[in-house]
Design a protein around this motif. Sequence first.
Motif, PDB file in Angstrom:
ATOM      1  N   UNK A 254       0.674  -1.214  -0.059  1.00 26.60           N
ATOM      2  CA  UNK A 254       0.014   0.112   0.019  1.00 26.60           C
ATOM      3  C   UNK A 254       0.926   1.183   0.003  1.00 26.60           C
ATOM      4  N   UNK A 255       1.900   1.176   0.849  1.00 23.64           N
ATOM      5  CA  UNK A 255       2.662   2.445   0.922  1.00 23.64           C
ATOM      6  C   UNK A 255       3.340   2.809  -0.485  1.00 23.64           C
ATOM      7  N   UNK A 256       3.806   1.690  -1.142  1.00 18.62           N
ATOM      8  CA  UNK A 256       4.634   1.365  -2.338  1.00 18.62           C
ATOM      9  C   UNK A 256       3.542   2.296  -3.420  1.00 18.62           C
ATOM     10  N   UNK A 257       2.233   2.169  -3.306  1.00 21.24           N
ATOM     11  CA  UNK A 257       1.268   2.769  -4.135  1.00 21.24           C
ATOM     12  C   UNK A 257       1.229   3.932  -4.024  1.00 21.24           C
ATOM     13  N   UNK A 258       1.950   4.736  -2.743  1.00 21.39           N
ATOM     14  CA  UNK A 258       1.625   5.972  -2.379  1.00 21.39           C
ATOM     15  C   UNK A 258       0.497   6.214  -1.588  1.00 21.39           C
ATOM     16  N   UNK A 259      -0.121   5.033  -0.882  1.00 20.92           N
ATOM     17  CA  UNK A 259      -1.412   5.359   0.001  1.00 20.92           C
ATOM     18  C   UNK A 259      -0.851   4.791   1.317  1.00 20.92           C
ATOM     19  N   UNK A 282       8.605  -0.259   9.480  1.00 22.92           N
ATOM     20  CA  UNK A 282       8.770   0.716   8.400  1.00 22.92           C
ATOM     21  C   UNK A 282       9.503   2.242   9.181  1.00 22.92           C
ATOM     22  N   UNK A 283      10.313   1.629   9.823  1.00 21.76           N
ATOM     23  CA  UNK A 283      11.178   2.579  10.353  1.00 21.76           C
ATOM     24  C   UNK A 283      12.389   2.923   9.733  1.00 21.76           C
ATOM     25  N   UNK A 284      12.538   2.471   8.526  1.00 23.53           N
ATOM     26  CA  UNK A 284      13.685   2.708   7.534  1.00 23.53           C
ATOM     27  C   UNK A 284      13.483   2.034   6.343  1.00 23.53           C
ATOM     28  N   UNK A 285      14.353   2.475   5.316  1.00 25.23           N
ATOM     29  CA  UNK A 285      14.331   2.024   4.148  1.00 25.23           C
ATOM     30  C   UNK A 285      13.408   2.841   3.216  1.00 25.23           C
ATOM     31  N   UNK A 286      13.024   2.711   2.000  1.00 28.17           N
ATOM     32  CA  UNK A 286      12.322   3.209   1.078  1.00 28.17           C
ATOM     33  C   UNK A 286      10.901   3.767   1.470  1.00 28.17           C
ATOM     34  N   UNK A 287      10.204   2.825   2.013  1.00 25.71           N
ATOM     35  CA  UNK A 287       9.039   2.827   2.547  1.00 25.71           C
ATOM     36  C   UNK A 287       8.675   3.594   3.929  1.00 25.71           C
ATOM     37  N   UNK A 324      -9.822   4.596  15.817  1.00 22.15           N
ATOM     38  CA  UNK A 324      -8.771   5.017  15.032  1.00 22.15           C
ATOM     39  C   UNK A 324      -9.199   4.669  13.414  1.00 22.15           C
ATOM     40  N   UNK A 325     -10.451   4.226  13.395  1.00 20.63           N
ATOM     41  CA  UNK A 325     -10.986   4.071  12.146  1.00 20.63           C
ATOM     42  C   UNK A 325     -11.430   5.368  11.460  1.00 20.63           C
ATOM     43  N   UNK A 326     -11.341   6.374  12.269  1.00 17.38           N
ATOM     44  CA  UNK A 326     -11.722   7.926  11.992  1.00 17.38           C
ATOM     45  C   UNK A 326     -10.355   8.589  11.525  1.00 17.38           C
ATOM     46  N   UNK A 327      -9.325   8.007  11.461  1.00 19.96           N
ATOM     47  CA  UNK A 327      -8.169   8.639  11.262  1.00 19.96           C
ATOM     48  C   UNK A 327      -8.019   9.122   9.931  1.00 19.96           C
ATOM     49  N   UNK A 328      -7.541  10.614   9.704  1.00 22.25           N
ATOM     50  CA  UNK A 328      -7.601  11.156   8.551  1.00 22.25           C
ATOM     51  C   UNK A 328      -6.408  10.761   7.607  1.00 22.25           C
ATOM     52  N   UNK A 329      -6.330   9.501   7.405  1.00 12.30           N
ATOM     53  CA  UNK A 329      -5.298   8.900   6.419  1.00 12.30           C
ATOM     54  C   UNK A 329      -5.714   9.322   4.956  1.00 12.30           C
ATOM     55  N   UNK A 330      -5.045   9.942   4.106  1.00 11.30           N
ATOM     56  CA  UNK A 330      -5.208  10.446   2.899  1.00 11.30           C
ATOM     57  C   UNK A 330      -4.298  10.481   2.046  1.00 11.30           C
ATOM     58  N   UNK A 331      -4.362   9.707   0.865  1.00 13.14           N
ATOM     59  CA  UNK A 331      -5.330   8.849   0.345  1.00 13.14           C
ATOM     60  C   UNK A 331      -5.205   7.445   1.314  1.00 13.14           C
ATOM     61  N   UNK A 332      -6.409   6.654   1.473  1.00 14.02           N
ATOM     62  CA  UNK A 332      -6.463   5.588   2.119  1.00 14.02           C
ATOM     63  C   UNK A 332      -6.464   4.262   1.351  1.00 14.02           C
ATOM     64  N   UNK A 333      -5.645   3.250   1.359  1.00 19.06           N
ATOM     65  CA  UNK A 333      -5.484   2.235   0.518  1.00 19.06           C
ATOM     66  C   UNK A 333      -5.893   0.847   1.163  1.00 19.06           C
ATOM     67  N   UNK A 334      -5.576   0.889   2.414  1.00 18.39           N
ATOM     68  CA  UNK A 334      -5.746  -0.519   3.167  1.00 18.39           C
ATOM     69  C   UNK A 334      -6.417  -0.449   4.560  1.00 18.39           C
ATOM     70  N   UNK A 335      -7.180  -1.199   5.122  1.00 23.64           N
ATOM     71  CA  UNK A 335      -7.716  -0.987   6.386  1.00 23.64           C
ATOM     72  C   UNK A 335      -7.771  -2.569   6.722  1.00 23.64           C
ATOM     73  N   UNK A 336      -6.950  -2.822   8.064  1.00 20.70           N
ATOM     74  CA  UNK A 336      -6.953  -4.077   8.443  1.00 20.70           C
ATOM     75  C   UNK A 336      -7.654  -4.156   9.957  1.00 20.70           C
ATOM     76  N   UNK A 337      -8.686  -4.988  10.080  1.00 21.37           N
ATOM     77  CA  UNK A 337      -9.169  -5.187  11.291  1.00 21.37           C
ATOM     78  C   UNK A 337      -8.762  -6.337  11.909  1.00 21.37           C
TER      79      UNK A 337
END
Length: 754
Positions: A254-259, A282-287, A324-337
């Motif tokens: 998802x991050x690689x897609x820019x979301x 996700x603390x290092x590297x290209x993503x 956290x389901x209301x977090x203003x992530x933009x654009x949003x690509x993936x939701x995991x429950x």
Amino acid sequence: MIARVTLEIALRREFDYFIPPELAGRVEVGTRVQVPFGARKVLGCVTAVAEESDHPNLKAICKVIGEQSLITPKVLRLARWIGEYYCCAPETALKSVLPEAVRKEEAGWRERLYVRAVAVTGEIPKLPKRQQEVWQIIEERRELPLQELLELAATTSATVRHLEDKGLVVIANEISERDPYSREQILPTQPLVMNPQQAKALDRIKAALEAEVAEAAAREPGAPAEAGVSRVFLLHGVTGSGKTEVYLQALAHTLAQGKGGIVLVPEISLTPQTVERFKARFSSGPLQTLVAVLHSHLSAGERHDEWHKIRQGRARIVIGARSAIFAPVEPLGLIIVDEEHEHTYKQEEAPRYHARDVAVVRGRMEGATVVLGSATPSLESFYNCRRGKYQLLEMPERVDDQKMPHVRIVDMRQTVRGGKGIPIFSPQLKEAMQQRLERKEQTILFLNRRGYSTSLQCPVCGYVAECPNCSVSLTYHRRDQKLACHVCGYCAPVPGVCPKPECGNPQIRFAGIGTERVEDTLIKLFPDARIRRMDSDALKRKDDFRRILGDFRVGKIDILVGTQMIAKGLHFPNVTLVGIIYADLALHMPDFRAAERTFQLLTQVAGRAGRGDIEGEVFVQAFTPFHPAIQFARRHDFGGFYEQELEFREQLKYPPFSRAALLTLKGRNEEKVSLSADYLRKELERALGDIKDLVLAGPGAAPLARAETYFRYQLMLRARQMSVVSQRLARLVSTLTLPDDVTLAIDIDPVNMS
Ligand code: ADP
Ligand code: ZN
């Protein structure tokens, strides 16, 4: 230009205001504003902007709050859906999508003084009673406005200053950006090589993520995602099957897609270890991105900072509990429950939303893929796969190829015969514990009931100690020598003789077993063993939870006794035995989900055993050993249980074959409540009677007939489709005339039936 505004005061409607020229260009959908209302000035949120209004003589907006509109139009749309579906006022729905710390920010929130707990090492000095009470509030909240504290504790600032003098708190007039996990060193991790079942699941999720991008490209710019395209997956994977690794790699894609992505986990599983697994990847590297954490134990300041990291796009992954389901992530690509079956995803106060269901709706609105994961999926989600609404991904094997633990059912009726009373431990379980102690392996014992015994009875006159405020019996807490109500918190001293004046029998009896009694009995049985109890009574200080688990992990505890707190997501390789003291406790609840809950709980608890090199063993003690929920759990047979439970639900038209709404009336005068319930029934028949498939049950006294001095009556509605019912209910509620001291609560898709 005019703006339509939802006010924060509860009025159940929106108002139009004129946008003055000096504010032109600064007011858009989602902007927070201050507006005149009568003689007052109140806060609100702009929900629409229009050229003109039907109302004459509009007043002007006083000022705009904050630089950036806080609620994105997408989240606003979601809030609207919540208001409509869950039958609550728009302002109630809006409140839940913004943390209070963010909402109140510029309206003087920052300027006020704050009290913050200082991290204390070692013992807390002995405090006078008053200071101790104030300290407890601060310790619980960690940080709060001074004014709020003074009101909560009904105290003066002098008391708080005493605590400051003792070095326990600081009083400051600003908040600074703090990272709640800043003291932890995080080592980056690399993606693991997946096994075939993980790879297959990940491929399907990746394909969905790609399809979303392709479809968005084909759409007109700005057009909303097509309704009905639901890319929802149910990832059914046994404990230890490697679901988290699938989540991590799907997020990376998802991050690689820019979301960005949102990960929901139940509050209780939101441990530092869980958070660290996500941060580390996700603390290092290209993503590389910040991972923001949102949950209720953060201080107001921390929550504020985490939220703004997301809004500013610095944190593109959010991990958090329900809201956290209301977090203003933009654009949003993936939701995991994760642990999607958990009932803590349901908010038990208005707006009574279910975060898993909101996740599915949000995914559809924003063209995001949704992954619901669980070892024991809810019947609702499982059924949605059957109907082709969700796609089922299965991971039936553990990553390390370990066998599922061996589950033995102990028929407790056998142990009662000839003995005196009901024993806590069957001889089989006792012996198994003895063996573990000899082999220096660890044991977990589970009982979902705290306290020492669940009631105090007089065998002569039949007296039972009951709460004066609630329709439940009082639980005996031996360590604190008190009787306590688990509903309202009422406490009373323990009588030495039967308190009925005409009786006075000195031989009063304690019946029913709680975790405290299990612990006491264990200490007598195994005097040399290191035994700890973990339930909400045992956790007195903030970090007790972490400390006890830490001690258990490093082998400083042999036997851990606890409530559902220890049932979830913990893994300890040296635990080879799990004992479930009374497996049928939850079966006898007046709730159509009783069997489902029992099956899930047994499976989850059993999953704690045997995660190391040695095969695990589980003893399930039960008085109804042949109940299907217990038998299917013993055989690890999900399919079998679900088939037969679905059949039962279908016959009785219970969810998932219908949608339910629970209407609860409460008030201090029982007759008024009961009459109001009859009146409500008639009104419901009139207003909703023509909806086909509608089943109307009640009114009747609620299972918890009285709570906190309020009498409670219920009605239940069931129908194939809920949206029509919600609409009509909302309209009906606005016309109902209930007595002033009777209130009505509407719970759509209820989870708690009491
Ligand atoms: P679940 O979330 O399904 O309970 P986890 O994701 O916690 O399972 O995985 C259990 C353990 O297996 C973890 O310690 C994890 O690091 C490890 N694991 C997961 N996937 C792999 C893999 N492909 N190769 C090696 N170890 C793995
Ligand atoms: Zn009570």
